[in-house]
Write a protein that holds these residues in place. Structure first.
Motif, PDB file in Angstrom:
ATOM      1  N   GLY A 308       0.828  -1.218   0.000  1.00  0.00           N
ATOM      2  CA  GLY A 308       0.000   0.000   0.000  1.00  0.00           C
ATOM      3  C   GLY A 308       0.849   1.250   0.000  1.00  0.00           C
ATOM      4  N   GLY A 309       2.048   1.159  -0.598  1.00  0.00           N
ATOM      5  CA  GLY A 309       2.924   2.328  -0.691  1.00  0.00           C
ATOM      6  C   GLY A 309       2.517   3.212  -1.856  1.00  0.00           C
ATOM      7  N   THR A 310       3.489   3.936  -2.409  1.00  0.00           N
ATOM      8  CA  THR A 310       3.217   4.881  -3.500  1.00  0.00           C
ATOM      9  C   THR A 310       2.427   4.201  -4.615  1.00  0.00           C
ATOM     10  N   MET A 311       2.940   3.060  -5.070  1.00  0.00           N
ATOM     11  CA  MET A 311       2.331   2.438  -6.243  1.00  0.00           C
ATOM     12  C   MET A 311       1.074   1.648  -5.883  1.00  0.00           C
ATOM     13  N   GLY A 312       1.147   0.851  -4.818  1.00  0.00           N
ATOM     14  CA  GLY A 312      -0.010   0.027  -4.447  1.00  0.00           C
ATOM     15  C   GLY A 312      -1.236   0.896  -4.216  1.00  0.00           C
ATOM     16  N   ILE A 329      -3.509  -5.777   0.581  1.00  0.00           N
ATOM     17  CA  ILE A 329      -2.802  -6.578   1.588  1.00  0.00           C
ATOM     18  C   ILE A 329      -1.511  -5.844   1.961  1.00  0.00           C
ATOM     19  N   GLU A 330      -1.255  -5.738   3.252  1.00  0.00           N
ATOM     20  CA  GLU A 330       0.032  -5.183   3.702  1.00  0.00           C
ATOM     21  C   GLU A 330       0.682  -6.131   4.679  1.00  0.00           C
ATOM     22  N   ARG A 331       1.920  -5.821   5.064  1.00  0.00           N
ATOM     23  CA  ARG A 331       2.666  -6.794   5.874  1.00  0.00           C
ATOM     24  C   ARG A 331       2.349  -6.738   7.363  1.00  0.00           C
ATOM     25  N   ASP A 332       1.874  -5.587   7.857  1.00  0.00           N
ATOM     26  CA  ASP A 332       1.444  -5.534   9.265  1.00  0.00           C
ATOM     27  C   ASP A 332       0.393  -4.435   9.415  1.00  0.00           C
ATOM     28  N   ALA A 386       2.841  -4.945  -5.469  1.00  0.00           N
ATOM     29  CA  ALA A 386       3.605  -3.684  -5.537  1.00  0.00           C
ATOM     30  C   ALA A 386       4.365  -3.498  -4.239  1.00  0.00           C
ATOM     31  N   VAL A 387       5.148  -4.526  -3.848  1.00  0.00           N
ATOM     32  CA  VAL A 387       5.976  -4.417  -2.636  1.00  0.00           C
ATOM     33  C   VAL A 387       7.360  -3.918  -3.048  1.00  0.00           C
ATOM     34  N   PHE A 388       8.289  -3.880  -2.096  1.00  0.00           N
ATOM     35  CA  PHE A 388       9.621  -3.351  -2.384  1.00  0.00           C
ATOM     36  C   PHE A 388      10.237  -4.025  -3.611  1.00  0.00           C
ATOM     37  N   GLU A 389      11.103  -3.275  -4.291  1.00  0.00           N
ATOM     38  CA  GLU A 389      11.761  -3.794  -5.500  1.00  0.00           C
ATOM     39  C   GLU A 389      12.880  -4.755  -5.090  1.00  0.00           C
ATOM     40  N   ASP A 390      12.486  -5.966  -4.707  1.00  0.00           N
ATOM     41  CA  ASP A 390      13.460  -6.932  -4.208  1.00  0.00           C
ATOM     42  C   ASP A 390      12.964  -8.321  -4.584  1.00  0.00           C
ATOM     43  N   ALA A 393      11.632 -10.609  -1.799  1.00  0.00           N
ATOM     44  CA  ALA A 393      10.354 -10.134  -1.257  1.00  0.00           C
ATOM     45  C   ALA A 393       9.225 -10.470  -2.221  1.00  0.00           C
ATOM     46  N   LYS A 394       9.495 -10.282  -3.501  1.00  0.00           N
ATOM     47  CA  LYS A 394       8.436 -10.519  -4.491  1.00  0.00           C
ATOM     48  C   LYS A 394       8.130 -12.015  -4.586  1.00  0.00           C
ATOM     49  N   GLN A 395       9.174 -12.832  -4.564  1.00  0.00           N
ATOM     50  CA  GLN A 395       8.926 -14.269  -4.656  1.00  0.00           C
ATOM     51  C   GLN A 395       8.137 -14.765  -3.444  1.00  0.00           C
ATOM     52  N   SER A 413       2.881  -8.555 -11.378  1.00  0.00           N
ATOM     53  CA  SER A 413       3.872  -7.791 -10.625  1.00  0.00           C
ATOM     54  C   SER A 413       4.046  -6.415 -11.252  1.00  0.00           C
ATOM     55  N   ASN A 414       4.185  -5.412 -10.365  1.00  0.00           N
ATOM     56  CA  ASN A 414       4.425  -4.042 -10.833  1.00  0.00           C
ATOM     57  C   ASN A 414       5.927  -3.719 -10.822  1.00  0.00           C
ATOM     58  N   THR A 415       6.759  -4.746 -10.850  1.00  0.00           N
ATOM     59  CA  THR A 415       8.192  -4.494 -10.778  1.00  0.00           C
ATOM     60  C   THR A 415       8.652  -3.528 -11.878  1.00  0.00           C
ATOM     61  N   SER A 416       9.671  -2.720 -11.548  1.00  0.00           N
ATOM     62  CA  SER A 416      10.199  -1.780 -12.537  1.00  0.00           C
ATOM     63  C   SER A 416      11.274  -2.419 -13.399  1.00  0.00           C
ATOM     64  N   TYR A 417      12.042  -3.322 -12.812  1.00  0.00           N
ATOM     65  CA  TYR A 417      13.213  -3.851 -13.518  1.00  0.00           C
ATOM     66  C   TYR A 417      13.384  -5.361 -13.411  1.00  0.00           C
ATOM     67  N   HIS A 437       3.194  -2.943 -15.379  1.00  0.00           N
ATOM     68  CA  HIS A 437       4.064  -1.855 -14.933  1.00  0.00           C
ATOM     69  C   HIS A 437       3.335  -0.529 -15.050  1.00  0.00           C
ATOM     70  N   PHE A 438       2.828  -0.081 -13.895  1.00  0.00           N
ATOM     71  CA  PHE A 438       2.152   1.217 -13.823  1.00  0.00           C
ATOM     72  C   PHE A 438       3.202   2.306 -13.610  1.00  0.00           C
ATOM     73  N   PHE A 439       2.801   3.541 -13.813  1.00  0.00           N
ATOM     74  CA  PHE A 439       3.703   4.686 -13.636  1.00  0.00           C
ATOM     75  C   PHE A 439       3.152   5.604 -12.557  1.00  0.00           C
TER      76      PHE A 439
HETATM   77  P1  NAI Z   1       6.902   1.834  -1.475  1.00  0.00           P
HETATM   78  O1  NAI Z   1       8.083   1.637  -0.646  1.00  0.00           O
HETATM   79  O2  NAI Z   1       6.225   3.163  -1.504  1.00  0.00           O
HETATM   80  O3  NAI Z   1       5.794   0.769  -1.077  1.00  0.00           O
HETATM   81  C1  NAI Z   1       6.055  -0.594  -0.878  1.00  0.00           C
HETATM   82  C2  NAI Z   1       5.000  -1.113   0.075  1.00  0.00           C
HETATM   83  O4  NAI Z   1       5.071  -2.539   0.090  1.00  0.00           O
HETATM   84  C3  NAI Z   1       5.210  -0.646   1.526  1.00  0.00           C
HETATM   85  O5  NAI Z   1       4.008  -0.033   1.955  1.00  0.00           O
HETATM   86  C4  NAI Z   1       5.500  -1.912   2.279  1.00  0.00           C
HETATM   87  O6  NAI Z   1       4.962  -1.909   3.592  1.00  0.00           O
HETATM   88  C5  NAI Z   1       4.831  -2.951   1.423  1.00  0.00           C
HETATM   89  N1  NAI Z   1       5.363  -4.293   1.583  1.00  0.00           N
HETATM   90  C6  NAI Z   1       6.646  -4.663   1.618  1.00  0.00           C
HETATM   91  N2  NAI Z   1       6.742  -6.004   1.748  1.00  0.00           N
HETATM   92  C7  NAI Z   1       5.486  -6.484   1.799  1.00  0.00           C
HETATM   93  C8  NAI Z   1       4.928  -7.772   1.922  1.00  0.00           C
HETATM   94  N3  NAI Z   1       5.686  -8.842   2.013  1.00  0.00           N
HETATM   95  N4  NAI Z   1       3.589  -7.889   1.905  1.00  0.00           N
HETATM   96  C9  NAI Z   1       2.809  -6.809   1.801  1.00  0.00           C
HETATM   97  N5  NAI Z   1       3.294  -5.566   1.671  1.00  0.00           N
HETATM   98  C10 NAI Z   1       4.605  -5.401   1.682  1.00  0.00           C
HETATM   99  O7  NAI Z   1       7.323   1.380  -2.946  1.00  0.00           O
HETATM  100  P2  NAI Z   1       6.694   1.798  -4.326  1.00  0.00           P
HETATM  101  O8  NAI Z   1       7.356   3.008  -4.844  1.00  0.00           O
HETATM  102  O9  NAI Z   1       5.219   1.768  -4.220  1.00  0.00           O
HETATM  103  O10 NAI Z   1       7.174   0.590  -5.266  1.00  0.00           O
HETATM  104  C11 NAI Z   1       6.547  -0.674  -5.248  1.00  0.00           C
HETATM  105  C12 NAI Z   1       6.919  -1.434  -6.502  1.00  0.00           C
HETATM  106  O11 NAI Z   1       6.495  -0.697  -7.629  1.00  0.00           O
HETATM  107  C13 NAI Z   1       8.402  -1.666  -6.689  1.00  0.00           C
HETATM  108  O12 NAI Z   1       8.579  -2.915  -7.287  1.00  0.00           O
HETATM  109  C14 NAI Z   1       8.819  -0.555  -7.617  1.00  0.00           C
HETATM  110  O13 NAI Z   1       9.957  -0.878  -8.364  1.00  0.00           O
HETATM  111  C15 NAI Z   1       7.598  -0.478  -8.507  1.00  0.00           C
HETATM  112  N6  NAI Z   1       7.382   0.795  -9.206  1.00  0.00           N
HETATM  113  C16 NAI Z   1       7.618   1.990  -8.570  1.00  0.00           C
HETATM  114  C17 NAI Z   1       7.406   3.183  -9.238  1.00  0.00           C
HETATM  115  C18 NAI Z   1       7.607   4.495  -8.548  1.00  0.00           C
HETATM  116  O14 NAI Z   1       7.659   5.520  -9.232  1.00  0.00           O
HETATM  117  N7  NAI Z   1       7.693   4.545  -7.248  1.00  0.00           N
HETATM  118  C19 NAI Z   1       6.942   3.209 -10.642  1.00  0.00           C
HETATM  119  C20 NAI Z   1       6.651   1.896 -11.182  1.00  0.00           C
HETATM  120  C21 NAI Z   1       6.898   0.752 -10.488  1.00  0.00           C
END
Ligand code: NAI
Ligand code: CAA
Length: 706
Positions: A308-312, A329-332, A386-390, A393-395, A413-417, A437-439
C-alpha cells in the motif's frame, strides 16, 4: 420508396416528400472521398427532383459522423473537397436537417453546421477535435460556429477539442432541438415534417447573428490568444484557430473561408499534424497485440493489491475509480493503516479542491477493503503485487498468492526492472503470471506496460489489456528485459544527459532546452520529482557488475551523499525553499559539477540547445531501435506511445521513432557516429538503425509489416 443509391456509402431513400441521405461508411462514417462524392451526387439529384421538398442527413450505425477520413491526410486531395460539399449543403434551396446520434465530430459537425436545422438525440456528442490532430476545422467550421454561438464558446470548443453533450449543444444554440427517443431517423423526419408544414425554408448558418455585438467577440479573441500563448507554446494549430476566428469579425464570409483554407493547409503540411495523426492511430494499434486477437479476457471484478505504498495505493485508486472491488494486503497493521491512509489521501485531496463530495468518497471506499491476511484474496480475479523492488520479497509474495488465490486468477507484478520470468517460474502456475508496470502517480499516468513473460497464457495477456481498458490506461505490450521499454530507454538517455553535464552543460540549460523541445519537464526536474535515493540505491547495487570501461558520471552520487534527494528533501539539482513550486537554481550544485569535472580531468565546453537535443534524441532513438530490434517492443509505434504516455515525450512530435523518421535516419546515424568519436563505448549504432539506413527505409515501414 428507394431511389437509386448514387454510391454504396450514401444511401438515399424517399419518405413521402423528404429525402433521407444516410452516410454509411463503417465504423464511424468518416467523410472519405466515396462518401463526399455520394453525398454531392445525392444533393444534386435532390435539387432536380420535384418530389423532394426537404432533405434529412443521418448516419448509419453507431454514429452520425466521425469527421474527415484521417487516413486521407497527407495524400493527394481527391475532389470534391469537404469545404465544397459543405457549401453545397448550405446553398441547398430546400430545407436540410441534420439529425445527430452517436458523435458528430470535426467535418461531421461541419456538415451539420451547414445544414439549415440541427437535431440531436440524447446521448449524442458534438465537437471539433481537430486541434488534437494539429489541425483546425477546415470545412467552414471556424467561420460558421462563431456566427452561430459567438466567438467565446466557439473558441473554447475548438481550442479544447472537447465533446459537448446534446443538452449542452442545445443550450449553446448549436442544435435547435433535442430528440426524445434515440431514433435519429424518426426524430428527424418528425422535425423536418413540422418545418415543412410551417413553411420554414432554408436557413443558413453563414447568416446567423451571434457576432453582431463586436466588443465581447474581440475580448474573447484577446483572452484566447493570451491563454494560448501560455498553454500552447510550440503548437501551431491553436494559434491558427484563433486567427481564423478573428477573420469572422473583420472579413466577409467568403474571405473568411479563404483565410480558413490557407491556415488549414499550413497546419495540414506541418510535421506536428503528422506527429499527432501518428499518435492517434498508434493509440488504437497498440490495443491489437497478438494475444488480444487470439484469446478472450477472463472475468474482472475483484482486484487485489499487495503493498500500500506509492504504487499500491495509486493502483488501488485507479481500480476503485473504474468501479472495481479492491482488496489491499500489507505486511502488518501499521503498514496497512498507512496504505489505507494513502488511498484516502487521494480522495481527500479531491474533496479539498471541491471536485468530490464526502458521500462520493464513502461510496467509492465501500468497494475497498484491507487486510494483512492473504486469504482475503481468495476470490480476487487479478492481483497486482507492488511491494519493495526486491526479488526475494516478491517471490515470497507470489508464493502466498499461489497458495491462496483461486484457479485462473491473474497474478501480476508491478516491478520496474526485475525479471518476471524468474518470478513466474518460482510458483506452480507460471502461465498466470504477468507484469503490469504502472507509472507514478498510478491513478493519473496513462501508460501501462504489459510485460509478457515466456510462459504466460494468451488469455492472461488479453485480461491485462481488458484491465487497461477498464482503468482508462494506454496499454503497451513489452517483452522482459531490464527496464522493459520505457525505463530501459530512460537509463540510456540519462547517461547521455549526465555526460553532457560533466562535459560542460548546466542542468538548468539542459532542462530548458528539453522544455523548449516540448517535454513538460527537463530530466533534472524529473530526477528531483522522483527522488534521487531510488536511483542511488540501484547504482550502488549494480556497482560491482558495472562495465569498468563505461563512463560513469558521479554528480548524482555527490548530491545523494549530501542527502539532497530532490523535492522531498528541499533540494536536489534545484533548491526548493518553499516546496515544489519554488524551484530555483543552486550555485552549490554548479560548484559540485565543476569539482567533478576537475576530478575527471575534463575541460568544460559549451553546448548549444540544438546540440543538447541532438545528443539526447540520438541516445533515445538508438536505444529505442535496440528495443524494437530485440522484439521488446512489438513495433516502433508501441514504443512511441510508451514514451508519449509514460515519459512526457511531446505528443505533437509523434514519439521518438516518428521524430527519427522526420529528422531522417541517415542523419541520426551520422550523429551517433560523430558522437562515437568521443565515446565509442556508449555510442554504438543499433543494428536496426544501420539496416534501415542501408535499405533506405524508415521506422514507419516496420509499423505496417505485421
Ligand atoms: P513503497 O516503498 O512506496 O511501497 C512498498 C510497500 O510494500 C510498503 O508499503 C510496504 O509496507 C509494502 N510491503 C513490503 N513487503 C510487503 C509484503 N511482504 N507484503 C505486503 N506488503 C509489503 O514502494 P513503491 O514506490 O510503491 O514501489 C513498489 C513497486 O512498484 C516496486 O517494485 C517498484 O519498483 C515499482 N514501481 C515503482 C514506481 C515508482 O515511481 N515509485 C513506478 C513503477 C513501479
Ligand atoms: N477517420 C478515419 N478513421 C477513423 C476516424 C476518422 N475520422 N475516426 C475513427 N476512425 C477509425 C479508428 O482508427 C478505428 O480504426 P480501427 O478499428 O482500424 O483501429 C475505428 O475508426 C474505430 O475508432 P475508435 O476505436 O476510436 O472507436 P470509438 O467508438 O471508441 O470512437 C470516435 C469513435 C469518437 C469517432 C473516435 O474514433 C474519434 O474520436 N475519432 C476521431 C474524430 C476526429 O478527430 N475527427 C476530426 C477529423 S479531422 C476533420 O474532420 C478535419 C476537417 O475539418 C477537414
Amino acid at each position: 420508396m428507394s431511389c437509386d443509391t448514387p454510391l454504396p456509402t450514401v444511401e438515399s431513400t424517399l419518405h413521402e416528400s423528404i429525402l433521407v441521405l444516410t452516410l454509411d461508411n463503417p465504423p464511424v462514417n468518416a467523410l472519405g472521398v466515396e462518401v463526399r462524392r455520394g453525398l454531392l451526387a445525392a444533393l444534386d439529384s435532390a435539387a432536380d427532383n420535384p418530389a423532394v421538398e426537404g432533405i434529412l442527413i443521418l448516419g448509419a450505425g453507431r454514429h452520425f459522423c466521425g469527421g474527415a477520413d484521417i487516413r486521407e491526410f497527407g495524400k493527394p486531395p481527391q475532389p470534391p473537397a469537404l469545404p465544397e460539399l459543405v457549401k453545397r449543403i448550405e446553398a441547398c434551396a430546400k430545407p436540410v436537417v441534420a439529425a445527430i446520434h452517436g458523435v458528430a465530430l470535426g467535418g461531421g459537425l461541419e456538415v451539420a453546421l451547414a445544414a439549415h436545422y440541427r437535431l440531436a438525440v440524447r446521448g449524442a456528442r458534438l465537437g471539433l477535435p481537430e486541434v488534437q490532430l494539429g489541425l483546425l476545422p477546415g470545412a467552414g467550421g471556424t467561420q460558421r460556429l462563431p456566427r452561430l454561438i459567438g466567438a467565446k464558446a466557439a473558441l473554447e470548443l475548438m481550442l479544447s477539442g472537447r465533446h459537448l453533450s446534446a443538452e449542452q449543444a442545445l443550450e449553446l444554440g448549436l442544435v435547435d432541438r433535442l430528440g426524445d427517443s434515440d431514433d435519429a431517423q424518426a426524430e428527424g423526419l418528425a422535425y423536418l415534417g413540422q418545418l415543412l408544414a410551417s413553411q420554414a425554408g432554408a436557413r443558413r448558418t453563414r447568416d446567423a447573428l451571434a457576432l453582431s455585438d463586436l466588443a465581447p467577440q474581440r475580448a474573447a479573441i484577446a483572452a484566447a490568444r493570451e491563454q494560448a500563448g501560455k498553454k500552447s507554446r510550440g503548437l501551431l494549430s491553436p494559434h491558427h484557430i484563433i486567427q481564423a476566428v478573428e477573420a469572422t469579425l473583420d472579413r466577409p464570409f467568403e474571405d473568411g473561408l479563404k483565410e480558413e483554407r490557407r491556415l488549414f493547409l499550413e497546419c495540414l503540411d506541418s510535421p506536428q499534424r503528422a506527429g499527432l495523426v501518428h499518435a492517434f492511430f498508434a493509440e488504437r494499434e497498440v490495443l491489437k497485440a497478438p494475444e488480444t486477437r487470439a484469446a478472450a479476457p477472463r472475468a474482472l471484478e475483484q482486484i487485489g493489491v499487495v503493498g500500500g505504498g506509492t504504487m499500491g495505493a495509486g493502483i488501488a485508486v485507479a481500480a476503485l475509480d473504474a468501479g472495481l472491488q479492491v482488496t489491499m494486503i500489507e505486511r502488518d497493521q501499521a503498514a496497512l493503516a498507512r496504505g489505507r491512509g494513502n488511498v484516502e489521501k487521494v480522495y481527500d485531496g479531491l474533496i479539498d479542491k471541491g471536485r468530490l463530495s464526502a458521500a462520493d468518497k464513502a461510496a467509492t471506499l465501500a468497494r475497498f477493503s484491507a487486510s494483512i491476511d492473504y486469504r482475503a484474496l481468495a476470490q480476487a480475479d487479478l492481483v497486482i503485487e507492488a511491494v519493495f523492488e526486491d526479488m526475494a520479497a516478491k517471490q515470497a509474495v507470489f508464493k502466498e498468492l499461489d497458495r491462496v488465490c483461486k484457479a485462473g486468477a491473474v497474478l501480476a507484478s508491478n516491478t520496474s526492472y526485475l525479471d518476471i520470468n524468474v518470478i513466474a517460474q518460482s510458483i506452480s502456475r507460471p502461465a498466470d503470471v504477468i507484469g503490469l508496470h504502472f507509472f507514478s502517480p498510478a491513478n493519473i499516468m496513462k501508460l501501462l506496460e504489459i510485460v509478457v513473460p515466456a510462459k504466460v497464457a494468451a488469455q492472461v495477456v488479453a485480461t491485462a489489456f481488458e484491465l487497461a481498458k477498464k482503468l482508462h490506461k494506454v496499454p503497451v505490450r513489452a517483452g522482459v528485459c531490464d527496464g522493459f521499454i520505457g525505463n530501459r530507454i530512460l537509463a540510456v538517455y540519462r547517461q547521455a544527459v549526465d555526460a553532457m553535464l560533466e562535459d560542460g552543460a548546466s542542468p538548468y540549460q539542459i532542462d530548458q532546452a528539453l522544455r523548449d523541445f516540448g517535454f513538460p519537464m527537463g530530466p533534472f526536474q524529473v530526477a528531483d520529482l522522483a527522488g534521487g535515493d531510488i536511483g542511488w540505491a540501484t547504482r550502488k547495487r549494480k556497482a560491482a557488475t558495472r562495465d569498468p570501461k563505461a563512463r560513469y558520471v558521479q554528480v548524482a552520487d555527490r548530491l545523494c551523499e549530501r542527502g539532497w534527494f530532490g523535492q522531498k528533501t528541499g533540494r536536489g539539482y534545484y533548491l526548493y525553499p518553499q516546496g515544489p513550486r519554488s524551484a530555483s537554481e543552486d550555485p552549490e550544485v554548479l560548484a559540485i559539477i565543476d569539482a567533478e569535472r576537475q576530478r575527471a580531468g575534463i575541460t568544460p565546453r559549451t553546448f548549444s540547445d540544438a546540440q543538447i537535443i541532438r545528443r539526447y534524441m540520438a541516445a533515445m532513438i538508438n536505444e529505442a531501435a535496440n528495443v524494437v530490434h530485440e522484439g521488446i517492443a512489438l513495433r516502433p509505434l508501441d514504443l512511441d506511445i510508451a514514451l508519449i504516455h509514460g515519459y512526457g515525450f511531446p505528443r505533437y512530435r509523434g514519439g521518438p521513432l516518428k521524430y527519427a523518421d522526420q529528422y531522417g535516419l541517415p542523419q541520426v546515424l551520422a550523429d551517433i557516429r560523430e558522437f562515437a568519436e568521443d565515446d565509442p563505448q556508449f555510442w554504438k549504432p543499433s543494428p536496426l538503425l544501420v539496416a534501415l539506413v542501408e535499405r533506405e527505409a524508415n521506422f514507419d515501414s516496420l509499423n505496417h509489416a505485421h
